[in-house]
Design a protein around this motif. Structure first.
Motif, PDB file in Angstrom:
ATOM      1  N   HIS B  33       0.836  -1.194   0.000  1.00 20.83           N
ATOM      2  CA  HIS B  33       0.000   0.000   0.000  1.00 20.83           C
ATOM      3  C   HIS B  33       0.875   1.249   0.000  1.00 20.83           C
ATOM      4  O   HIS B  33       1.917   1.288   0.671  1.00 20.83           O
ATOM      5  CB  HIS B  33      -0.881   0.055   1.253  1.00 20.83           C
ATOM      6  CG  HIS B  33      -1.830  -1.093   1.414  1.00 20.83           C
ATOM      7  ND1 HIS B  33      -3.189  -0.961   1.197  1.00 20.83           N
ATOM      8  CD2 HIS B  33      -1.626  -2.379   1.768  1.00 20.83           C
ATOM      9  CE1 HIS B  33      -3.775  -2.120   1.436  1.00 20.83           C
ATOM     10  NE2 HIS B  33      -2.852  -3.005   1.780  1.00 20.83           N
ATOM     11  N   LEU B  35       0.333   5.200   1.088  1.00 18.28           N
ATOM     12  CA  LEU B  35      -0.572   6.045   1.850  1.00 18.28           C
ATOM     13  C   LEU B  35      -0.038   7.468   1.884  1.00 18.28           C
ATOM     14  O   LEU B  35       1.172   7.692   1.782  1.00 18.28           O
ATOM     15  CB  LEU B  35      -0.699   5.526   3.294  1.00 18.28           C
ATOM     16  CG  LEU B  35      -0.978   4.033   3.477  1.00 18.28           C
ATOM     17  CD1 LEU B  35      -0.876   3.662   4.946  1.00 18.28           C
ATOM     18  CD2 LEU B  35      -2.338   3.672   2.920  1.00 18.28           C
ATOM     19  N   GLN B  37      -0.293  11.090   4.219  1.00 16.02           N
ATOM     20  CA  GLN B  37      -0.725  11.679   5.485  1.00 16.02           C
ATOM     21  C   GLN B  37      -0.309  13.138   5.527  1.00 16.02           C
ATOM     22  O   GLN B  37       0.878  13.448   5.482  1.00 16.02           O
ATOM     23  CB  GLN B  37      -0.133  10.929   6.676  1.00 16.02           C
ATOM     24  CG  GLN B  37      -0.641  11.432   8.014  1.00 16.02           C
ATOM     25  CD  GLN B  37      -0.141  10.623   9.191  1.00 16.02           C
ATOM     26  OE1 GLN B  37       0.908   9.997   9.132  1.00 16.02           O
ATOM     27  NE2 GLN B  37      -0.900  10.625  10.283  1.00 16.02           N
ATOM     28  N   ILE B  43      -5.274   9.752   7.132  1.00 17.67           N
ATOM     29  CA  ILE B  43      -4.491   8.974   6.182  1.00 17.67           C
ATOM     30  C   ILE B  43      -5.379   8.641   4.997  1.00 17.67           C
ATOM     31  O   ILE B  43      -6.524   8.216   5.162  1.00 17.67           O
ATOM     32  CB  ILE B  43      -3.983   7.683   6.837  1.00 17.67           C
ATOM     33  CG1 ILE B  43      -3.024   8.027   7.984  1.00 17.67           C
ATOM     34  CG2 ILE B  43      -3.298   6.788   5.818  1.00 17.67           C
ATOM     35  CD1 ILE B  43      -2.677   6.833   8.860  1.00 17.67           C
ATOM     36  N   ILE B  86       3.690   7.109   2.909  1.00 16.40           N
ATOM     37  CA  ILE B  86       4.014   5.919   3.699  1.00 16.40           C
ATOM     38  C   ILE B  86       3.790   4.672   2.860  1.00 16.40           C
ATOM     39  O   ILE B  86       2.733   4.514   2.226  1.00 16.40           O
ATOM     40  CB  ILE B  86       3.133   5.847   4.958  1.00 16.40           C
ATOM     41  CG1 ILE B  86       3.323   7.114   5.821  1.00 16.40           C
ATOM     42  CG2 ILE B  86       3.446   4.596   5.783  1.00 16.40           C
ATOM     43  CD1 ILE B  86       2.277   7.271   6.911  1.00 16.40           C
ATOM     44  N   PHE B 102       4.618  -1.037   8.373  1.00 19.47           N
ATOM     45  CA  PHE B 102       4.713   0.289   7.767  1.00 19.47           C
ATOM     46  C   PHE B 102       6.161   0.763   7.700  1.00 19.47           C
ATOM     47  O   PHE B 102       6.958   0.521   8.612  1.00 19.47           O
ATOM     48  CB  PHE B 102       3.916   1.301   8.591  1.00 19.47           C
ATOM     49  CG  PHE B 102       2.437   1.045   8.617  1.00 19.47           C
ATOM     50  CD1 PHE B 102       1.891   0.140   9.500  1.00 19.47           C
ATOM     51  CD2 PHE B 102       1.591   1.725   7.749  1.00 19.47           C
ATOM     52  CE1 PHE B 102       0.514  -0.099   9.529  1.00 19.47           C
ATOM     53  CE2 PHE B 102       0.224   1.500   7.769  1.00 19.47           C
ATOM     54  CZ  PHE B 102      -0.313   0.581   8.646  1.00 19.47           C
ATOM     55  N   GLY B 103       6.490   1.464   6.615  1.00 22.01           N
ATOM     56  CA  GLY B 103       7.739   2.196   6.572  1.00 22.01           C
ATOM     57  C   GLY B 103       7.631   3.438   7.441  1.00 22.01           C
ATOM     58  O   GLY B 103       6.552   3.805   7.909  1.00 22.01           O
ATOM     59  N   LYS B 104       8.758   4.095   7.643  1.00 17.18           N
ATOM     60  CA  LYS B 104       8.791   5.279   8.510  1.00 17.18           C
ATOM     61  C   LYS B 104       8.270   6.526   7.802  1.00 17.18           C
ATOM     62  O   LYS B 104       8.081   7.560   8.432  1.00 17.18           O
ATOM     63  CB  LYS B 104      10.200   5.530   9.029  1.00 17.18           C
ATOM     64  CG  LYS B 104      10.710   4.440   9.968  1.00 17.18           C
ATOM     65  CD  LYS B 104      11.991   4.845  10.637  1.00 17.18           C
ATOM     66  CE  LYS B 104      12.598   3.729  11.458  1.00 17.18           C
ATOM     67  NZ  LYS B 104      11.677   3.132  12.413  1.00 17.18           N
TER      68      LYS B 104
END
Lengths: 115, 112
Positions: B33, B35, B37, B43, B86, B102-104
């Motif tokens: 995914h 995303l 934000q 999100i 993200i 999730f990545g940072k």
């Protein structure tokens, strides 16, 4: 067709109090997911629920945290005896169907501050 | 260990520039995914990929399963694209749907 609704958007609690965060999924969605975003950290999965069932709670802290998604009404994430480390943004997402490849629809988040 | 790495961590661009954000992951996945934000905001899910390429407006997402890598491209960038992007993956051995790693995030700032 309203999106995923979360409330409250902002919640302030003192240490030791309880916090209840609500999530109403999109119309027609029966799968709800909760995620937590600690300050300056990435998002982390907490729990996946379907109506009246907890499917995956592998990301939930072992103590003080619980979640439900009753037959009627919103999903609720409950945090008992809050501590300062619980201060975070809590996001809810929903999806319409089971399956491995569903796009998720996120809410605006609930921001919890513990004093 | 199942990991998701994003690069760059921060990105500043001039309006109109072509932007690429990268995401690499460690083992096989069933879905990826992208995303978006905005500061203090919610999100938005931009794309969900399991193979190939998807396009929506000025956004393009690609994934290379063999190389375990995905890119998010923004063409003709605009200041309103400023946000954190993200990458999140569901690993094949990672449990239920929605159980994402999730990545940072990549913080993008587009200057006018």
């Amino acid at each position: 067709n309203a999106g995923v609704m979360q409330n409250p958007r902002h919640l302030v609690r003192r240490r030791g109090q309880e916090a209840r965060l609500r999530c109403s999924p999109m119309k027609g969605h029966s799968h709800v997911y909760w995620y937590r975003q600690l300050p300056e950290e990435g998002l982390k999965f907490m729990v996946y629920l379907q109506k009246e069932n907890i499917i995956d709670e592998s990301g939930m802290p072992k103590e003080r945290f619980s979640a439900e998604f009753p037959k009627e009404g919103p999903s609720i994430l409950r945090i008992q005896q809050v501590v300062r480390g619980d201060s975070a943004a809590y996001f809810c997402a929903s999806s319409p169907l089971p399956g491995r490849r569903e796009k998720l629809f996120f809410g605006e988040g609930s921001r919890l501050t513990v004093l | 260990k199942n990991e998701v790495e994003q690069s760059p961590q921060n990105l500043t661009a001039q309006e109109g520039e072509f932007i690429t954000i990268n995401c690499s992951y460690s083992v096989g996945i069933s879905a990826l995914h992208w995303l978006q934000q905005h500061p203090g905001g919610g999100i938005v899910s931009l794309f969900m990929l399991s193979s190939g390429k998807k396009k929506h407006g000025r956004l393009i997402a690609t994934i290379n399963i063999q190389e375990k890598h995905s890119s998010l491209h923004i063409t003709a960038s605009h200041p309103r694209d400023s946000a954190v992007y993200i990458c999140a993956v569901r690993f094949e051995e990672g449990g239920s749907q929605g159980n994402l790693i999730f990545g940072k995030g990549t913080k993008l700032s587009v200057k006018p």
